[in-house]
Design a protein around this motif. Structure first.
Motif, PDB file in Angstrom:
ATOM      1  N   ILE A   6      -7.809  -0.293 -30.449  1.00 61.27           N
ATOM      2  CA  ILE A   6      -6.988  -0.316 -29.238  1.00 61.27           C
ATOM      3  C   ILE A   6      -6.749   1.102 -28.739  1.00 61.27           C
ATOM      4  N   ILE A  11      -1.255  -4.223 -28.862  1.00 58.81           N
ATOM      5  CA  ILE A  11      -1.964  -5.266 -28.126  1.00 58.81           C
ATOM      6  C   ILE A  11      -1.240  -6.568 -28.447  1.00 58.81           C
ATOM      7  N   GLN A  15      -4.108 -11.644 -26.611  1.00 59.84           N
ATOM      8  CA  GLN A  15      -5.188 -10.784 -26.134  1.00 59.84           C
ATOM      9  C   GLN A  15      -6.120 -10.395 -27.281  1.00 59.84           C
TER      10      GLN A  15
END
Length: 69
Positions: A6, A11, A15
């Motif tokens: 990420i 996150i 997702q």
């Protein structure tokens, strides 16, 4: 164990599931999470908006995915 990299500090679980290929769309991820089929750091979590940070591991259907930055 699969790795998801990420760019931001976190996150969201829904997702991350889509990114890992464990759900085709948000509605599917939401359903799987709310049904208690997904674990985060070894514990069932029914919040699809759960924020995952570097080092967190989520599991679904025998697959583990680790979040790295």
């Amino acid at each position: 164990m699969e790795i998801i990299k990420i760019k931001d500090d976190f996150i969201k679980l829904g997702q991350a599931m889509k990114l890992a290929g464990l759900a085709d769309e948000g509605a599917e991820a939401k359903s799987l999470i709310q049904d208690g089929l997904v674990k985060v750091n070894g514990e069932t979590d029914a919040r699809r908006g759960r924020k995952l940070y570097e080092g967190d591991i989520f599991s679904f259907d025998g697959k583990d995915v680790k979040i790295v930055k």
